[in-house]
Scaffold this active site. Structure first.
Site, PDB file in Angstrom:
ATOM      1  N   VAL A 287      -2.410 -10.902  79.477  1.00 32.89           N
ATOM      2  CA  VAL A 287      -1.321 -10.339  78.717  1.00 32.89           C
ATOM      3  C   VAL A 287      -1.006  -9.121  79.472  1.00 32.89           C
ATOM      4  O   VAL A 287      -2.028  -7.995  79.490  1.00 32.89           O
ATOM      5  CB  VAL A 287      -1.942 -10.099  77.143  1.00 32.89           C
ATOM      6  CG1 VAL A 287      -0.836  -9.365  76.405  1.00 32.89           C
ATOM      7  CG2 VAL A 287      -2.048 -11.330  76.626  1.00 32.89           C
TER       8      VAL A 287
ATOM      9  N   LYS B  47       1.869 -14.725  75.670  1.00 30.06           N
ATOM     10  CA  LYS B  47       1.238 -13.294  75.482  1.00 30.06           C
ATOM     11  C   LYS B  47       1.242 -13.006  73.917  1.00 30.06           C
ATOM     12  O   LYS B  47       0.464 -12.432  73.549  1.00 30.06           O
ATOM     13  CB  LYS B  47       1.935 -12.409  76.311  1.00 30.06           C
ATOM     14  CG  LYS B  47       1.609 -12.797  78.080  1.00 30.06           C
ATOM     15  CD  LYS B  47       2.814 -11.960  78.776  1.00 30.06           C
ATOM     16  CE  LYS B  47       2.545 -12.484  80.325  1.00 30.06           C
ATOM     17  NZ  LYS B  47       3.482 -12.046  81.240  1.00 30.06           N
TER      18      LYS B  47
ATOM     19  N   GLY C 268      -0.740  -8.216  82.355  1.00 31.20           N
ATOM     20  CA  GLY C 268      -1.317  -7.982  83.760  1.00 31.20           C
ATOM     21  C   GLY C 268      -2.084  -6.728  83.839  1.00 31.20           C
ATOM     22  O   GLY C 268      -3.407  -6.809  83.135  1.00 31.20           O
TER      23      GLY C 268
ATOM     24  N   THR D 219      -3.182 -15.516  95.456  1.00 34.23           N
ATOM     25  CA  THR D 219      -2.730 -13.894  95.559  1.00 34.23           C
ATOM     26  C   THR D 219      -3.710 -13.094  94.762  1.00 34.23           C
ATOM     27  O   THR D 219      -4.287 -12.203  95.151  1.00 34.23           O
ATOM     28  CB  THR D 219      -1.308 -13.656  95.218  1.00 34.23           C
ATOM     29  OG1 THR D 219      -0.429 -14.609  95.733  1.00 34.23           O
ATOM     30  CG2 THR D 219      -1.049 -12.196  95.269  1.00 34.23           C
TER      31      THR D 219
HETATM   32  N1  HSE Z   1       5.206 -14.548  85.422  1.00 28.59           N
HETATM   33  C1  HSE Z   1       5.066 -13.311  84.528  1.00 28.59           C
HETATM   34  C2  HSE Z   1       6.122 -12.498  84.396  1.00 28.59           C
HETATM   35  C3  HSE Z   1       3.959 -12.762  85.196  1.00 28.59           C
HETATM   36  O1  HSE Z   1       7.071 -12.626  85.112  1.00 28.59           O
HETATM   37  O2  HSE Z   1       5.957 -11.425  83.987  1.00 28.59           O
HETATM   38  C4  HSE Z   1       2.809 -13.516  84.662  1.00 28.59           C
HETATM   39  O3  HSE Z   1       2.384 -13.644  83.291  1.00 28.59           O
END
Ligand code: HSE
Length: 440
Positions: free
Chosen positions: A133, A206, A135, A14
């Site tokens: 961290v 994160k 997105g 993706t």
């Molecule tokens: N799986 C993570 C979330 C996104 O649900 O925020 C990637 O770190």
């Protein structure tokens, strides 16, 4: 047209698809900002046959990562493999061959970061990890550059979209945890194995990276106190609302005199706190700097194009340095490498905050005084009490909710241990910490 910079992409899922799409769509714009053109020369994936939502020349697809590693023209590799072992050896191999790396792999950096950053220094290459961290939210660049003049007094954040989505649905639609989790999995928002997201592990990855950049520290992720959301019940969400709070999975870090307090757990936060109304799968971060004051950043912590935006920002940063002929203008972890120390984390026993307790107690005379007697013995001062509705049988337990003034975690744990042993107390007492919105 300026210089062409050749890229190798590993992992055509993706996010990989999003990066290709974004580089195609905004090619001209990026060239105008960069003075160079980013060209994807090779894409490696185990599956190069399934159609993707973007068209690429088939000749650039390969199942062999060595075609990227061994291509001297490729100067930046984008690692989107995920996981630990293979991704680690790929990144290290790429750096040893003099290639810069861009990755979204927070799990790898949070656990093997010291090794990876050391190799990057040895090889004089750069590593971009903005997407790891928050997105699309510019957390890494904000800490490394925009807030560089500040002592970061505190960090608080909703750093996991999946758990925030679940808590939001539970709160808004009054549906239980398991029900919402299943729906999130069916919709593809939550992984088939949701452990990392719902138990706070993804948040810990994160927070580890954020702490490292904020304080110049090496952090052992396992030392951070971590509690997830799987025990949050609708009953507690409803009581929280009555008390004026929403429940969020928060990552909290506070700079103390000679240590750093860092913890991850569900928290009750007042409705008017900036993080209380961050809904759905959004992420949000609040930094308090000694000069900047409070800075809040909010956006999508995952997803194809939002994550691609962060990855391409790293490609641009690295290429700008290449165009200027400089090697890595900004240190990888914001602090220069001789100024990175081991973190001194405050023990969870010593944290001081407000608490919510839900006791399951018999509705008999004297019960409240026994409970409050134990709390008093441990210096825990009660701020409010809610007790509703006597059950039909006098042997039934009823919820008794109390909130406290500031109390010390060690005292709270000792008091609850004693209270849970009382014969008028049924199920184990529920504890949720309350953050008063000041977080400093
Ligand atoms: N799986 C993570 C979330 C996104 O649900 O925020 C990637 O770190």
């Amino acid at each position: 047209m300026g210089k062409e910079v050749f890229l190798g992409l590993v992992g055509f899922g993706t996010i990989g698809t999003g990066i290709v799409k974004l580089l195609q769509k905004n090619d001209e714009l990026i060239q105008k900002r960069l003075g160079a053109r980013l060209v994807i020369k090779k894409i490696a994936d185990v599956d190069i046959d399934t159609p993707r939502a973007v068209s690429v020349d088939r000749s650039i697809l390969t199942t062999n990562v060595n075609e990227i590693l061994d291509d001297p023209e490729i100067s930046i590799v984008i690692e989107l493999i995920g996981g630990y072992d293979y991704a680690r050896s790929f990144i290290i191999n790429a750096m040893r061959k003099g290639k810069h790396v861009v990755t979204a792999n927070k799990a790898l950096l949070a656990t093997h970061g010291n090794e990876i950053f050391t190799v990057a220094d040895e090889e004089k290459v750069n590593i971009g990890f903005e997407a790891s961290v928050g997105g699309t939210i510019p957390i890494i660049k904000t800490l490394k550059e925009s807030l560089v003049a500040n002592n970061i007094k505190s960090i608080s954040g909703i750093m996991n979209g999946t758990s925030n989505y679940i808590l939001t649905k539970m709160t808004e639609e009054k549906r239980p945890f398991g029900d919402v989790l299943k729906e999130a999995q069916d919709l593809g928002f939550a992984e088939a194995d949701p452990t990392y997201d719902i138990e706070g592990i993804d948040t810990a990855h994160k927070l580890t990276l954020t702490l490292s950049l904020s304080y110049g520290k090496r952090v052992n992720m396992e030392d951070i106190y971590m509690e997830g959301i799987s025990n949050i019940s609708l009953q507690d969400i409803e009581f929280a609302k009555q008390l004026g709070y929403n429940i969020k999975l928060l990552a909290i870090a506070i700079q103390r005199e000679d240590s750093i307090e860092a913890r991850i757990h569900p928290s009750m936060i007042p409705f008017d706190h900036p993080l209380a109304n961050v809904s759905g799968n959004f992420n949000a971060f609040q930094f308090i700097g000694d000069a900047s004051g409070s800075v809040s950043l909010y956006g999508q912590g995952a997803g194809m194009m939002p994550t691609a935006s962060a990855v391409v920002s790293d490609l641009v940063e690295i290429t700008r340095d290449m165009v200027k002929g400089v090697w890595r203008r900004v240190p990888l972890r914001s602090f220069t490498k001789n100024n990175i120390e081991d973190i001194n984390l405050m023990s969870m026993d010593d944290i001081v905050t407000n608490y919510y307790f839900r006791f399951s107690a018999l509705d008999h005379p004297g019960v409240l005084s026994r409970i409050s007697g134990v709390l008093g013995k441990y210096n825990i001062s009660i701020a409010s009490v809610i007790q509703k509705g006597r059950k039909v049988n006098s042997s039934d337990v009823v919820p008794v909710v109390m909130t406290t003034h500031k109390a010390r975690e060690k005292d709270v744990q000792s008091a609850l241990k004693e209270i849970n042993k009382l014969d008028m107390v049924g199920a184990k007492t529920i504890l949720i910490r309350i953050e008063d919105g000041k977080l400093k």
